[in-house]
Design a protein around this motif. Structure first.
Motif, PDB file in Angstrom:
ATOM      1  N   LYS A  68       0.853  -1.186   0.000  1.00  0.00           N
ATOM      2  CA  LYS A  68       0.000   0.000   0.000  1.00  0.00           C
ATOM      3  C   LYS A  68       0.891   1.239   0.000  1.00  0.00           C
ATOM      4  CE  LYS A  68      -3.821  -2.284   2.369  1.00  0.00           C
ATOM      5  NZ  LYS A  68      -4.688  -2.324   3.582  1.00  0.00           N
TER       6      LYS A  68
ATOM      7  N   ARG B 242       1.122   3.897   1.739  1.00  0.00           N
ATOM      8  CA  ARG B 242       1.661   4.340   3.036  1.00  0.00           C
ATOM      9  C   ARG B 242       2.736   3.389   3.561  1.00  0.00           C
ATOM     10  NH1 ARG B 242      -3.515   2.440   4.312  1.00  0.00           N
ATOM     11  NH2 ARG B 242      -3.561   0.623   5.699  1.00  0.00           N
ATOM     12  N   GLU B 243       2.794   2.184   2.998  1.00  0.00           N
ATOM     13  CA  GLU B 243       3.790   1.208   3.444  1.00  0.00           C
ATOM     14  C   GLU B 243       5.075   1.288   2.624  1.00  0.00           C
ATOM     15  OE1 GLU B 243       1.652  -2.390   2.890  1.00  0.00           O
ATOM     16  OE2 GLU B 243       0.483  -2.211   4.753  1.00  0.00           O
TER      17      GLU B 243
ATOM     18  N   VAL C 240       6.367   4.435   0.868  1.00  0.00           N
ATOM     19  CA  VAL C 240       6.239   5.838   0.476  1.00  0.00           C
ATOM     20  C   VAL C 240       7.275   6.212  -0.585  1.00  0.00           C
ATOM     21  CG1 VAL C 240       6.343   8.230   1.266  1.00  0.00           C
ATOM     22  CG2 VAL C 240       5.245   6.481   2.698  1.00  0.00           C
TER      23      VAL C 240
END
Length: 455
Positions: free
Chosen positions: A360, A362-363, A365
């Protein structure tokens, strides 16, 4: 089909089975079996097929169109010549990823000084960003030709769609769309059947081309080689092998799971053979199409893929024009994620960041930031006063030049037992891999000498 069953559930051997019914059932099942086999084969094709198809991006189409328009069928030999070299080097990159569970940049960082890897990754990022800008501009121009309207609006739309898919859709879903987009390339096979071709001349010039050895010709050859054997393809296929391995809970790096090696290395071999064969076949048809239409008509000053499509209309008709234009859009949607993604893999691995299209945003960046920046810089190039024609051509030349040190680094990694264990590249792969690096180096040196760019 067995014996008929009586009412009690016991086979009734007193009544033989109906041969005609059995034969009819088998005949009816055959098409179903064939469809299932074809579907299973398509499912097995992955990183190699997508990598090969992404090689025929709009910038590649422009380069191949230039080759066909300028030198006619005398440039068809490049596709036959580069196929075994391309297949070997891509097979090595895939092997490195599957064996080690790490991408190319990460493996290079374990063998070479950090500064060397940083330089190679930076050159890759520059070439990919220029490619993205040129591809977006070509897609916008092609959409305008077909639908009318503003090419800049289409450019923004294509960039937004591509970026959204990469960021919001997990890789295991996204890859399905990438596979189906490879079918867009068959448009260039279809174009050939809209014009008349002297196939005996095509066969003769494919093996015995008539070209003058000068700076312009050698530079065009380097551009064709560079857009066919492109560094971003090396990084992408290696990283996609890692992605596929991590997405399968029963799989793992071959160094840790040697029992999986026979099946996985066989799959990589056939996936790559088919993917690179598909890539070069389509490129062959693009050169052939422009050779027998534009070159024959004296239209040799073709600089972009959209120009090639537009020039085809009065010569080969509306169908050829439409197929060529739609192919540009379809291949662009396939290639832009590969260009941005391969840059993100390379930069993130070199920096030690978390990577992966399954992650994802946010995992990972840093990884997704590189994808976003590469796409945004590509849009800026598409809108800038930089001549997209020159940017397109010289990005292909740049790919040809930087592929040499990257291939050398790959060959060193693939030959080291310390990194690859018992799964070092095979003798045939090493031979063809080094030949590929040598050919690219020789072509680059010849270009500099004949163009007078040397000291």
């Amino acid at each position: 089909m067995g014996w008929p069953v009586s009412g009690g559930g016991v086979p009734d051997k007193s009544r033989p089975s109906n041969p005609s019914r059995t034969a009819g059932s088998d005949a009816a099942l055959k098409p179903v079996v064939h469809r299932l086999r074809r579907a299973a084969l398509f499912q097995k094709l992955g990183p190699g097929l997508i990598t090969g198809a992404a090689d025929d991006d709009p910038s590649g189409i422009a380069t191949y169109s230039q080759a066909g328009a300028q030198l006619g069928v005398n440039m068809l030999w490049t596709m036959v010549f580069t196929y075994p070299l391309m297949a070997a080097i891509q097979m090595i990159s895939a092997r490195i990823g599957r064996v080690t569970g790490r991408g190319l940049a990460a493996n290079m960082g374990r063998v070479f000084p950090r500064g060397v890897v940083t330089v190679l990754v930076t050159l890759l990022l520059v070439a990919n960003t220029i490619n993205i800008g040129a591809d977006l501009a070509a897609m916008g121009a092609a959409a305008r030709l077909v639908l009318g309207g503003s090419p800049h609006l289409f450019t923004l739309l294509f960039a937004a769609v591509s970026l959204a898919l990469q960021i919001l859709v997990p890789y295991h879903r996204y890859v399905r769309y990438l596979k189906w987009l490879t079918l867009a390339l068959f448009a260039y096979v279809g174009v050939v059947f809209t014009v008349q071709i002297d196939w005996s001349e095509v066969a003769l010039r494919t093996v015995m081309p008539q070209i003058a050895l000068n700076g312009a010709t050698v530079t065009l050859v380097v551009a064709v080689f560079g857009t066919t054997i492109s560094p971003y393809l090396f990084f992408w296929q290696a990283s996609q092998e890692v992605e596929d391995e991590e997405a399968d809970p029963e799989a793992g790096p071959l160094l840790d799971n040697p029992d999986q090696a026979p099946a996985q290395l066989s799959r990589i071999r056939w996936d790559t053979y088919i993917g690179m064969g598909f890539s070069n076949l389509i490129a062959f048809f693009i050169i052939l199409t422009t050779a027998v239409t534009l070159h024959t008509a004296g239209k040799t000053d073709i600089q972009t893929s959209a120009q090639a499509a537009e020039a085809l209309r009065p010569i080969a008709g509306d169908l050829a024009f439409l197929l060529f234009s739609l192919g540009i859009i379809g291949t662009g949607l396939l290639a832009i994620p590969v260009l941005a993604g391969s840059a993100a893999y390379a930069v993130s691995e070199a920096r030690g960041w978390k990577i992966g299209l399954e992650q994802k945003p946010r995992e990972a960046v840093g990884f997704y930031t590189v994808i976003g920046l590469a796409t945004l810089l590509g849009i800026a190039i598409a809108y800038s006063p930089i001549d997209p024609i020159k940017a397109l051509f010289w990005s292909a030349v740049l790919n040809g030049v930087i592929s040499v040190p990257i291939m050398v680094a790959m060959m060193v990694v693939a030959s080291r037992r310390h990194e690859m264990g018992p799964f070092v590249a095979t003798l045939a792969q090493r031979v063809f891999g080094w030949i590929a690096a040598g050919v690219m180096a020789a072509a680059t040196v010849a270009m500099f000498v004949l163009q007078g760019w040397g000291p």
